[in-house]
Design an enzyme around this catalytic site. Structure first.
Site, PDB file in Angstrom:
ATOM      1  N   THR A 131      -1.391  -5.777  -4.568  1.00  0.00           N
ATOM      2  CA  THR A 131      -1.554  -6.244  -3.186  1.00  0.00           C
ATOM      3  C   THR A 131      -2.649  -5.407  -2.517  1.00  0.00           C
ATOM      4  O   THR A 131      -2.903  -4.270  -2.921  1.00  0.00           O
ATOM      5  CB  THR A 131      -0.232  -6.142  -2.385  1.00  0.00           C
ATOM      6  OG1 THR A 131       0.133  -4.759  -2.284  1.00  0.00           O
ATOM      7  CG2 THR A 131       0.887  -6.934  -3.035  1.00  0.00           C
ATOM      8  N   ALA A 148      -5.849  -6.133  -2.542  1.00  0.00           N
ATOM      9  CA  ALA A 148      -6.883  -5.994  -3.581  1.00  0.00           C
ATOM     10  C   ALA A 148      -8.283  -6.317  -3.076  1.00  0.00           C
ATOM     11  O   ALA A 148      -9.254  -6.169  -3.813  1.00  0.00           O
ATOM     12  CB  ALA A 148      -6.531  -6.909  -4.756  1.00  0.00           C
ATOM     13  N   ILE A 197      -9.115   0.832  -1.787  1.00  0.00           N
ATOM     14  CA  ILE A 197      -8.510   1.358  -3.013  1.00  0.00           C
ATOM     15  C   ILE A 197      -8.140   0.214  -3.964  1.00  0.00           C
ATOM     16  O   ILE A 197      -8.371   0.296  -5.173  1.00  0.00           O
ATOM     17  CB  ILE A 197      -7.252   2.186  -2.649  1.00  0.00           C
ATOM     18  CG1 ILE A 197      -7.633   3.374  -1.745  1.00  0.00           C
ATOM     19  CG2 ILE A 197      -6.538   2.691  -3.905  1.00  0.00           C
ATOM     20  CD1 ILE A 197      -6.462   4.058  -1.049  1.00  0.00           C
ATOM     21  N   TYR A 257       2.418   4.090  11.873  1.00  0.00           N
ATOM     22  CA  TYR A 257       2.027   4.157  10.453  1.00  0.00           C
ATOM     23  C   TYR A 257       2.996   5.039   9.669  1.00  0.00           C
ATOM     24  O   TYR A 257       3.549   4.632   8.639  1.00  0.00           O
ATOM     25  CB  TYR A 257       0.610   4.724  10.360  1.00  0.00           C
ATOM     26  CG  TYR A 257       0.078   4.858   8.944  1.00  0.00           C
ATOM     27  CD1 TYR A 257      -0.138   3.742   8.147  1.00  0.00           C
ATOM     28  CD2 TYR A 257      -0.243   6.116   8.418  1.00  0.00           C
ATOM     29  CE1 TYR A 257      -0.642   3.867   6.855  1.00  0.00           C
ATOM     30  CE2 TYR A 257      -0.761   6.240   7.139  1.00  0.00           C
ATOM     31  CZ  TYR A 257      -0.956   5.124   6.360  1.00  0.00           C
ATOM     32  OH  TYR A 257      -1.464   5.239   5.079  1.00  0.00           O
TER      33      TYR A 257
HETATM   34  N1  LIG Z   1      -7.489   5.275   3.470  1.00  0.00           N
HETATM   35  C1  LIG Z   1      -6.676   6.332   3.500  1.00  0.00           C
HETATM   36  O1  LIG Z   1      -7.028   7.424   4.011  1.00  0.00           O
HETATM   37  C2  LIG Z   1      -5.309   6.254   2.865  1.00  0.00           C
HETATM   38  C3  LIG Z   1      -4.611   7.449   2.650  1.00  0.00           C
HETATM   39  C4  LIG Z   1      -3.346   7.383   2.062  1.00  0.00           C
HETATM   40  C5  LIG Z   1      -2.803   6.169   1.708  1.00  0.00           C
HETATM   41  N2  LIG Z   1      -3.500   5.024   1.947  1.00  0.00           N
HETATM   42  C6  LIG Z   1      -2.873   3.756   1.590  1.00  0.00           C
HETATM   43  O2  LIG Z   1      -3.706   3.075   0.680  1.00  0.00           O
HETATM   44  C7  LIG Z   1      -3.446   1.671   0.744  1.00  0.00           C
HETATM   45  C8  LIG Z   1      -4.769   0.915   0.733  1.00  0.00           C
HETATM   46  O3  LIG Z   1      -5.487   1.264   1.898  1.00  0.00           O
HETATM   47  P1  LIG Z   1      -7.082   1.361   1.955  1.00  0.00           P
HETATM   48  O4  LIG Z   1      -7.403   2.729   2.413  1.00  0.00           O
HETATM   49  O5  LIG Z   1      -7.692   0.849   0.716  1.00  0.00           O
HETATM   50  O6  LIG Z   1      -7.368   0.409   3.188  1.00  0.00           O
HETATM   51  P2  LIG Z   1      -8.236  -0.941   3.318  1.00  0.00           P
HETATM   52  O7  LIG Z   1      -9.565  -0.733   2.728  1.00  0.00           O
HETATM   53  O8  LIG Z   1      -8.128  -1.329   4.744  1.00  0.00           O
HETATM   54  O9  LIG Z   1      -7.427  -1.967   2.410  1.00  0.00           O
HETATM   55  C9  LIG Z   1      -6.183  -2.465   2.808  1.00  0.00           C
HETATM   56  C10 LIG Z   1      -5.866  -3.666   1.949  1.00  0.00           C
HETATM   57  O10 LIG Z   1      -4.627  -4.258   2.432  1.00  0.00           O
HETATM   58  C11 LIG Z   1      -4.859  -5.646   2.683  1.00  0.00           C
HETATM   59  N3  LIG Z   1      -4.053  -6.117   3.798  1.00  0.00           N
HETATM   60  C12 LIG Z   1      -4.088  -5.677   5.079  1.00  0.00           C
HETATM   61  N4  LIG Z   1      -3.258  -6.408   5.841  1.00  0.00           N
HETATM   62  C13 LIG Z   1      -2.687  -7.332   5.012  1.00  0.00           C
HETATM   63  C14 LIG Z   1      -1.754  -8.368   5.222  1.00  0.00           C
HETATM   64  N5  LIG Z   1      -1.224  -8.595   6.426  1.00  0.00           N
HETATM   65  N6  LIG Z   1      -1.389  -9.133   4.158  1.00  0.00           N
HETATM   66  C15 LIG Z   1      -1.933  -8.903   2.924  1.00  0.00           C
HETATM   67  N7  LIG Z   1      -2.812  -7.925   2.663  1.00  0.00           N
HETATM   68  C16 LIG Z   1      -3.192  -7.150   3.711  1.00  0.00           C
HETATM   69  C17 LIG Z   1      -6.342  -5.721   3.032  1.00  0.00           C
HETATM   70  O11 LIG Z   1      -6.868  -7.012   2.762  1.00  0.00           O
HETATM   71  P3  LIG Z   1      -7.128  -8.153   3.859  1.00  0.00           P
HETATM   72  O12 LIG Z   1      -7.640  -7.494   5.092  1.00  0.00           O
HETATM   73  O13 LIG Z   1      -8.070  -9.046   3.162  1.00  0.00           O
HETATM   74  O14 LIG Z   1      -5.776  -8.767   4.049  1.00  0.00           O
HETATM   75  C18 LIG Z   1      -6.936  -4.729   2.052  1.00  0.00           C
HETATM   76  O15 LIG Z   1      -7.162  -5.323   0.811  1.00  0.00           O
HETATM   77  C19 LIG Z   1      -2.602   1.476   2.003  1.00  0.00           C
HETATM   78  O16 LIG Z   1      -1.263   1.250   1.647  1.00  0.00           O
HETATM   79  C20 LIG Z   1      -2.721   2.789   2.747  1.00  0.00           C
HETATM   80  O17 LIG Z   1      -1.574   3.078   3.533  1.00  0.00           O
HETATM   81  C21 LIG Z   1      -4.749   5.030   2.495  1.00  0.00           C
END
Ligand SMILES: NC(=O)c1ccc[n+]([C@@H]2O[C@H](COP(=O)([O-])OP(=O)(O)OC[C@H]3O[C@@H](n4cnc5c(N)ncnc54)[C@H](OP(=O)(O)O)[C@@H]3O)[C@@H](O)[C@H]2O)c1
Length: 279
Positions: A35, A37, A41, A178
């Protein structure tokens, strides 16, 4: 500044790469749901494993971005299937759960997530902030796990949760929505783990530090913080896929955890003072 950040990144986030040959053996012919994707990440993870002969089911809202990824990886070995859905929406979530019923599933990577950095005093009329974080970061993965457990038990499969170091540390001001939602799912999964192990399902959690994705863009203070790249974060997930280890967390997090327990009173006073005096 850039030199210092690079140096700190190397010290704070030494990345141990997976054994890619073993990873290939592990994932070959497997069906993997990822999910979130479409960006960050999740997108990097797809690219890292796309040259393995596996079946990837990629989920996110932005259909065009998923299609772009599918096209860019079309010459690779993986079969890529797309499912565009807003996982906060109960009907769309149920449709996705129906869709996967006909598939044998081996691995579920729970990666979709949203973060919100906003003080409580600026959120008094924003109940929806709490609803959207809890729906995506907690309720959606719980629903997905409930539906997938029988399949993962059959395949002796794996759940990988992409979590954050925040859930292991003292609460941080401005991150209530969050942090509460990520902690909720982490707790759910920890409570479920003994039962899941009895079903022959491996559970792994990546407690990630900051990662330079669009998620942290709105938070100006984070722009110069040491952070992983999305590829480094995806490499950590690949290692969990290969080793099936219970968790990844940065080596220094233990210091943060001890400090969080021992100095919780001081932390509260400091954050209260900070809120009072910040412009
Ligand atoms: N970035 C950080 O510093 C960080 C640190 C620790 C953990 N994380 C975790 O890493 C994971 C990925 O985050 P990321 O940093 O890669 O952020 P990102 O670039 O914003 O990616 C988030 C992903 O989630 C999808 N998403 C968001 N809302 C959604 C919805 N309502 N339904 C289905 N898909 C949805 C987005 O796709 P669409 O917008 O196309 O739906 C996107 O593919 C998250 O769980 C986050 O909590 C991130």
């Amino acid at each position: 500044m850039a030199v210092l950040t690079n140096f700190l990144n190397k010290i704070l986030f030494p990345i141990i790469k997976p054994d890619f040959q073993k990873l290939e053996e592990q994932l070959s012919k497997k069906t993997i749901i990822i999910t979130g994707a479409s960006y960050g990440i999740g997108e990097s993870l797809c690219k890292l494993i796309a040259n393995i002969d596996c079946h990837l089911i990629l989920v996110a809202r932005t259909k065009e971005k998923l299609e772009e990824i599918q096209i860019s990886l079309s010459s690779q070995k993986a079969t890529i299937q797309l499912y565009a859905a807003d996982l906060r929406d109960v009907n769309q979530l149920d449709n996705f759960l129906n869709f996967i019923q006909s598939y044998h599933i081996d691995i579920f990577v729970n990666n979709a997530g949203i973060s919100i950095c906003r003080s409580i005093m600026q959120s008094l009329d924003r109940r929806h902030d709490y609803e959207r974080t809890i729906k995506l970061n907690y309720l959606a993965p719980v629903s997905l796990c409930l539906a997938l457990i029988p399949k993962l038990a059959q395949s002796h499969g794996q759940i990988i949760n992409v979590s954050a170091i925040n859930v292991l540390l003292a609460p941080t001001v401005n991150w209530a929505a969050y942090q509460a939602s990520k902690t909720a799912f982490d707790q759910w999964l920890q409570c479920a783990t003994p039962e899941l192990r009895n079903q022959n399902i491996h559970v792994s959690t990546a407690y990630l530090p900051l990662v330079k994705t669009r998620m942290i863009l709105p938070t100006k203070a984070y722009q110069n913080f040491p952070a992983l790249t999305p590829v480094q974060a995806a490499t950590i997930i690949c290692r969990l896929l290969q080793t099936k280890k219970r968790q990844y967390k940065p080596w220094w997090i233990i210091i943060g955890q001890i400090t969080s327990v021992l100095f919780s009173g001081i932390w509260l006073k400091l954050t209260t003072y900070y809120i009072k005096h910040k412009k």
